[in-house]
Design a protein around this motif. Sequence first.
Motif, mmCIF file in Angstrom:
data_model
loop_
_atom_site.group_PDB
_atom_site.id
_atom_site.type_symbol
_atom_site.label_atom_id
_atom_site.label_comp_id
_atom_site.label_asym_id
_atom_site.label_seq_id
_atom_site.Cartn_x
_atom_site.Cartn_y
_atom_site.Cartn_z
ATOM 1 N N LEU B 135 0.828 -1.209 0.000
ATOM 2 C CA LEU B 135 0.000 0.000 0.000
ATOM 3 C C LEU B 135 0.859 1.254 0.000
ATOM 4 O O LEU B 135 0.527 2.251 -0.640
ATOM 5 C CB LEU B 135 -0.927 0.004 1.224
ATOM 6 N N GLU B 136 2.007 1.191 0.683
ATOM 7 C CA GLU B 136 2.841 2.401 0.776
ATOM 8 C C GLU B 136 3.507 2.766 -0.550
ATOM 9 O O GLU B 136 3.901 3.912 -0.735
ATOM 10 C CB GLU B 136 3.881 2.275 1.908
ATOM 11 N N ASN B 137 3.617 1.798 -1.452
ATOM 12 C CA ASN B 137 4.208 2.101 -2.764
ATOM 13 C C ASN B 137 3.177 2.399 -3.845
ATOM 14 O O ASN B 137 3.526 2.708 -4.981
ATOM 15 C CB ASN B 137 5.110 0.950 -3.220
ATOM 16 N N LYS B 138 1.895 2.329 -3.444
ATOM 17 C CA LYS B 138 0.818 2.517 -4.415
ATOM 18 C C LYS B 138 0.905 3.893 -5.094
ATOM 19 O O LYS B 138 0.755 4.006 -6.313
ATOM 20 C CB LYS B 138 -0.522 2.370 -3.673
ATOM 21 N N ALA B 139 1.174 4.938 -4.312
ATOM 22 C CA ALA B 139 1.212 6.298 -4.869
ATOM 23 C C ALA B 139 2.303 6.424 -5.927
ATOM 24 O O ALA B 139 2.120 7.094 -6.950
ATOM 25 C CB ALA B 139 1.430 7.320 -3.757
ATOM 26 N N PHE B 140 3.450 5.775 -5.680
ATOM 27 C CA PHE B 140 4.531 5.812 -6.673
ATOM 28 C C PHE B 140 4.057 5.231 -8.008
ATOM 29 O O PHE B 140 4.262 5.827 -9.068
ATOM 30 C CB PHE B 140 5.761 5.047 -6.171
ATOM 31 N N TYR B 141 3.403 4.072 -7.954
ATOM 32 C CA TYR B 141 2.973 3.439 -9.208
ATOM 33 C C TYR B 141 1.848 4.223 -9.874
ATOM 34 O O TYR B 141 1.731 4.221 -11.100
ATOM 35 C CB TYR B 141 2.609 1.971 -8.971
ATOM 36 N N GLU B 142 1.035 4.891 -9.084
ATOM 37 C CA GLU B 142 0.010 5.750 -9.683
ATOM 38 C C GLU B 142 0.667 6.878 -10.481
ATOM 39 O O GLU B 142 0.224 7.211 -11.573
ATOM 40 C CB GLU B 142 -0.933 6.287 -8.601
ATOM 41 N N LYS B 143 1.749 7.425 -9.940
ATOM 42 C CA LYS B 143 2.479 8.469 -10.677
ATOM 43 C C LYS B 143 3.062 7.923 -11.976
ATOM 44 O O LYS B 143 3.276 8.663 -12.934
ATOM 45 C CB LYS B 143 3.625 9.037 -9.818
ATOM 46 N N GLY B 145 1.497 5.842 -13.800
ATOM 47 C CA GLY B 145 0.401 5.557 -14.730
ATOM 48 C C GLY B 145 -0.379 4.290 -14.444
ATOM 49 O O GLY B 145 -1.239 3.901 -15.235
ATOM 50 N N PHE B 146 -0.095 3.646 -13.317
ATOM 51 C CA PHE B 146 -0.828 2.432 -12.946
ATOM 52 C C PHE B 146 -2.057 2.790 -12.108
ATOM 53 O O PHE B 146 -2.083 3.835 -11.449
ATOM 54 C CB PHE B 146 0.071 1.491 -12.132
ATOM 55 N N LYS B 147 -3.035 1.885 -12.132
ATOM 56 C CA LYS B 147 -4.215 2.034 -11.275
ATOM 57 C C LYS B 147 -4.429 0.754 -10.477
ATOM 58 O O LYS B 147 -4.176 -0.339 -10.976
ATOM 59 C CB LYS B 147 -5.462 2.275 -12.143
ATOM 60 N N GLN B 148 -4.933 0.903 -9.241
ATOM 61 C CA GLN B 148 -5.206 -0.288 -8.444
ATOM 62 C C GLN B 148 -6.336 -1.085 -9.079
ATOM 63 O O GLN B 148 -7.333 -0.528 -9.524
ATOM 64 C CB GLN B 148 -5.583 0.084 -7.004
ATOM 65 N N LYS B 149 -6.174 -2.407 -9.120
ATOM 66 C CA LYS B 149 -7.162 -3.226 -9.812
ATOM 67 C C LYS B 149 -7.726 -4.312 -8.900
ATOM 68 O O LYS B 149 -8.897 -4.342 -8.635
ATOM 69 C CB LYS B 149 -6.493 -3.862 -11.045
ATOM 70 N N GLU B 150 -6.879 -5.203 -8.429
ATOM 71 C CA GLU B 150 -7.369 -6.334 -7.634
ATOM 72 C C GLU B 150 -6.551 -6.445 -6.352
ATOM 73 O O GLU B 150 -5.804 -5.528 -6.008
ATOM 74 C CB GLU B 150 -7.254 -7.618 -8.472
ATOM 75 N N VAL B 151 -6.724 -7.571 -5.649
ATOM 76 C CA VAL B 151 -5.890 -7.816 -4.479
ATOM 77 C C VAL B 151 -5.003 -9.023 -4.766
ATOM 78 O O VAL B 151 -5.383 -9.928 -5.503
ATOM 79 C CB VAL B 151 -6.724 -8.060 -3.192
ATOM 80 N N GLN B 152 -3.797 -8.984 -4.190
ATOM 81 C CA GLN B 152 -2.888 -10.091 -4.394
ATOM 82 C C GLN B 152 -2.995 -11.077 -3.235
ATOM 83 O O GLN B 152 -2.964 -10.679 -2.064
ATOM 84 C CB GLN B 152 -1.433 -9.595 -4.487
ATOM 85 N N MET B 153 -3.108 -12.348 -3.554
ATOM 86 C CA MET B 153 -3.158 -13.410 -2.550
ATOM 87 C C MET B 153 -1.890 -14.248 -2.695
ATOM 88 O O MET B 153 -1.396 -14.451 -3.810
ATOM 89 C CB MET B 153 -4.377 -14.312 -2.772
ATOM 90 N N ALA B 154 -1.396 -14.751 -1.560
ATOM 91 C CA ALA B 154 -0.161 -15.533 -1.602
ATOM 92 C C ALA B 154 -0.270 -16.762 -0.712
ATOM 93 O O ALA B 154 -0.946 -16.744 0.321
ATOM 94 C CB ALA B 154 1.023 -14.680 -1.154
ATOM 95 N N MET B 155 0.381 -17.828 -1.136
ATOM 96 C CA MET B 155 0.528 -19.037 -0.324
ATOM 97 C C MET B 155 2.017 -19.350 -0.274
ATOM 98 O O MET B 155 2.657 -19.479 -1.330
ATOM 99 C CB MET B 155 -0.219 -20.205 -0.971
ATOM 100 N N TYR B 156 2.562 -19.407 0.956
ATOM 101 C CA TYR B 156 3.993 -19.670 1.103
ATOM 102 C C TYR B 156 4.242 -21.145 1.403
ATOM 103 O O TYR B 156 3.544 -21.740 2.222
ATOM 104 C CB TYR B 156 4.584 -18.801 2.228
ATOM 105 N N PHE B 157 5.240 -21.709 0.759
ATOM 106 C CA PHE B 157 5.608 -23.108 1.017
ATOM 107 C C PHE B 157 6.755 -23.185 2.018
ATOM 108 O O PHE B 157 6.936 -24.190 2.669
ATOM 109 C CB PHE B 157 6.033 -23.801 -0.280
ATOM 110 N N VAL B 158 7.574 -22.154 2.045
ATOM 111 C CA VAL B 158 8.707 -22.161 2.990
ATOM 112 C C VAL B 158 8.739 -20.848 3.737
ATOM 113 O O VAL B 158 8.218 -19.852 3.277
ATOM 114 C CB VAL B 158 10.071 -22.345 2.286
#
Lengths: 158, 158
Positions: B135-143, B145-158
């Motif tokens: 979330l803290e890097n979102k503003a940088f990517y908006e600058k 030209g990116f826009k927020q779209k979905e949420v990222q989900m993760a499953m860790y094996f290690v």
Amino acid sequence: MMQNSDSVDQEQNLRVRKLEISDKGKGFIELLQQLSVCDSVSDKEFQDRFNEVSSLGDDHIICVVEDELRGRIIATGSIFIEKKFLRNCGKVGHIEDVVVDSSARGKQLGKKVIKFLTDHARSMGCYKVILDCSLENKAFYEKCGFKQKEVQMAMYFV
Amino acid sequence: MMQNSDSVDQEQNLRVRKLEISDKGKGFIELLQQLSVCDSVSDKEFQDRFNEVSSLGDDHIICVVEDELRGRIIATGSIFIEKKFLRNCGKVGHIEDVVVDSSARGKQLGKKVIKFLTDHARSMGCYKVILDCSLENKAFYEKCGFKQKEVQMAMYFV
């Protein structure tokens, strides 16, 4: 829950496997159209893309669930393996394009697809698997063992 | 803003280019360590992974910014091109592992890396480019030209 007997009954006619070239004739593209924009794809375009993906071997696979009684593809999802320098030259599995046929929902087919793909990532030595989903699908992926991590940003060219 | 003159001055000593095998000796791994866990990587491991990524050609590239006066890699980011059946056999660029050296922040190096990678995706015919960020890097990517779209989900094996 009657889920278990339903599931066994279903499994007699269902096969979870990798995409085959003949799946175009079994409704694979029509299934994808339930997820996003996908006009009709010619046999040549399908074959070319199939060959491109296949050339990556285990680094990019597409899982399908076939209803063998009807000869139709009723669920799918893909995964490709990204090779990083991070995490001591680690690997990450990226899951994409998961969709279950609208007539076949509630039969745990999405879970079967996700299990097939995450098992593949584990066997390939990935340290994690990630995917992007809408907020409304978050609960489904949590049931599959995923946790929300970051936000997805997108830039569209067309 | 004084940014322009700073930027020109910087650019005289900066080169934005693809990763080269000799970049291991210019602090590439140490830079990645500022982003996530990455123990020391042996020359052999580095070379093997470099060759694996290189074998994908334009489908997986790693951008670096070199400070040519110091001979150090001070920013990086990667992109790989996913080939789909969706979107009429469309392609998607996935940006990963963007990091700017802590001593070189505020010099628009992140933007240079993102521009290099998104330009590459466009030239490869991708219909979109996506990435996951905090979330803290979102503003940088908006600058960028990116826009927020979905949420990222993760499953860790290690």
